[in-house]
Design a protein around this motif. Structure first.
Motif, PDB file in Angstrom:
ATOM      1  N   TYR A 193       3.466 -23.625  -0.250  1.00  0.00           N
ATOM      2  CA  TYR A 193       2.511 -23.715  -1.345  1.00  0.00           C
ATOM      3  C   TYR A 193       2.116 -25.176  -1.569  1.00  0.00           C
ATOM      4  N   GLU A 233       7.435 -19.310   3.336  1.00  0.00           N
ATOM      5  CA  GLU A 233       6.211 -19.491   2.560  1.00  0.00           C
ATOM      6  C   GLU A 233       5.997 -20.975   2.291  1.00  0.00           C
ATOM      7  N   ILE A 271       0.915 -21.102   4.502  1.00  0.00           N
ATOM      8  CA  ILE A 271       1.709 -21.503   5.654  1.00  0.00           C
ATOM      9  C   ILE A 271       0.921 -21.353   6.961  1.00  0.00           C
ATOM     10  N   TYR A 311      10.524 -19.749  -6.943  1.00  0.00           N
ATOM     11  CA  TYR A 311       9.184 -20.135  -7.366  1.00  0.00           C
ATOM     12  C   TYR A 311       9.259 -21.002  -8.624  1.00  0.00           C
ATOM     13  N   ASN A 366       0.022 -18.494  -0.631  1.00  0.00           N
ATOM     14  CA  ASN A 366       0.814 -18.943   0.506  1.00  0.00           C
ATOM     15  C   ASN A 366      -0.120 -19.481   1.597  1.00  0.00           C
ATOM     16  N   HIS A 426       5.273 -13.251 -10.204  1.00  0.00           N
ATOM     17  CA  HIS A 426       5.371 -12.736  -8.841  1.00  0.00           C
ATOM     18  C   HIS A 426       5.841 -11.279  -8.845  1.00  0.00           C
ATOM     19  N   TRP A 447      14.148 -15.682  -5.641  1.00  0.00           N
ATOM     20  CA  TRP A 447      12.856 -16.260  -5.279  1.00  0.00           C
ATOM     21  C   TRP A 447      12.688 -17.594  -6.008  1.00  0.00           C
ATOM     22  N   ASP A 502       2.569 -21.346  -7.399  1.00  0.00           N
ATOM     23  CA  ASP A 502       2.949 -20.686  -6.141  1.00  0.00           C
ATOM     24  C   ASP A 502       2.305 -19.310  -5.985  1.00  0.00           C
ATOM     25  N   LYS A 508      12.056 -11.800   4.144  1.00  0.00           N
ATOM     26  CA  LYS A 508      10.608 -11.956   4.282  1.00  0.00           C
ATOM     27  C   LYS A 508      10.334 -13.265   5.001  1.00  0.00           C
TER      28      LYS A 508
END
Length: 348
Positions: free
Chosen positions: A313, A311, A326, A192, A324, A181, A190, A321, A308
């Motif tokens: 996945y 999200e 969403i 992930y 996104n 990422h 994050w 991941d 941010k």
């Protein structure tokens, strides 16, 4: 069981020991240099005495663990009711294993720098793709180096006659980002796949040998599992004893008591094959920054610091991941966010 000197531990503090950051390190040329330069210099001092493989930290901690076990068995005559926690720390960065592990996964055509400890942050503008691949290869070499020494410990456990009746658990605390990422190392909160998924191997004396369990579990389940294996009932009693300052006699007299609830779930039903799951969701998070929740199908990420948008996945076809979804599945995201917030609110 652990040893001093790993990573940036101020273990060897002799500043007269020469260190050369240009060999294995690269600073970013910004304000982060003030933070990372002294840390990198400290580690180079810590490893300045290395001469053979057994000087590396994972080898030292395993040898100390073996010495402790030998003392318990051979000097104290104990072969049960032992609890040993071995903190290898590795394969944590810096990733500088000795040969043959240093070159084990290196691209023969690579002629760039060997960066053992990249400054956490964005990859772009800091590492080329070839350099990032070399960093990954050093990490892989470190993992294989640790595997060897974990094997040395297991063989010692067998030689001491402890293996057949021991519960052995092998795990870690987090994964490692390598550009999936856009960042290297855990530079952002994050949650992930590359950061939150970790290995867990449990060797029970009687059950589950060779089985791979496809179920959601979490580190918090380890305490519940160990207590279950040892037939220790829960909740656990926490006894408060009178401090000397009160003048209470006798001084160890219980003055209060609490019951400690265990948050996790025992994994023994999974190990025995009695159940297919012990939890529906798994939760991860960084305090005050980001939370996440996942089940077998979805991972929902909620940046509670507002850095941010949330999200979502779809794990079966996007296990790392990368896409996104969403906007296409707002109903799923809303359901998981509600579940996540309810779970967090219930913590105590």
């Amino acid at each position: 069981m652990f040893v001093r000197g790993q990573e940036y531990d101020p273990w060897i503090v002799d500043r007269s020991i020469p260190v050369d950051l240009s060999k294995w390190h690269r600073l970013r040329g910004d304000k982060s240099d003030e933070l990372w330069r002294p840390r990198f210099e400290q580690y180079l001092r810590n490893r300045s005495t290395f001469k053979s493989e057994e000087d590396w930290f994972v080898a030292r901690v395993v040898k100390e663990a073996i010495r402790w076990l030998e003392r318990q068995v051979k000097e104290e005559g104990r072969k049960d009711k032992l609890f040993l926690w071995v903190d290898c720390f590795d394969p944590h960065e810096p990733w500088d294993p000795p040969e043959p592990f240093w070159s084990m996964y290196r691209d023969p055509g690579y002629d760039g720098p060997d960066l053992i400890d990249p400054v956490p942050g964005p990859v772009e503008g800091y590492l080329t793709e070839e350099e990032l691949t070399r960093v990954r290869s050093l990490y892989a070499g470190e993992v294989s180096f640790v595997d060897k020494w974990v094997g040395v410990l297991i063989e010692a456990i067998k030689d001491l006659g402890l293996y057949d009746n021991s519960l052995i658990v092998w795990t870690t605390d987090h994964g490692e980002p390598f550009g999936e990422h856009g960042i290297v190392r855990k530079a952002r909160p994050w949650n992930y796949e590359e950061l939150v998924r970790i290995p867990l191997v449990i060797r029970h004396p009687e059950h589950g040998h060779g089985r791979i369990v496809d179920a959601l579990v979490q580190p918090v389940d380890l305490t519940a599992t160990i207590l279950d294996v040892l037939d220790i009932p829960t909740p656990l009693p926490l006894i408060f004893r009178a401090p000397r300052s009160t003048g209470t006699f006798p001084q160890d007299m219980p003055v209060a008591r609490r019951e400690i609830e265990i948050h996790g779930f025992s994994l023994m039903p999974l190990i025995k094959g009695e159940e297919e799951a012990v939890r529906r969701y798994a939760y991860t998070g960084h305090y005050g920054q980001q939370w996440s929740i996942q089940d077998r199908e979805w991972r929902f990420i909620l940046p509670i610091d507002g850095s941010k948008p949330p999200e979502l996945y779809h794990r079966p076809d996007d296990p790392y991941d990368q896409r996104n979804v969403i906007d296409e599945h707002r109903d799923v995201a809303d359901k998981l966010e509600l579940e996540l917030r309810r779970w967090a609110a219930a913590l105590r």
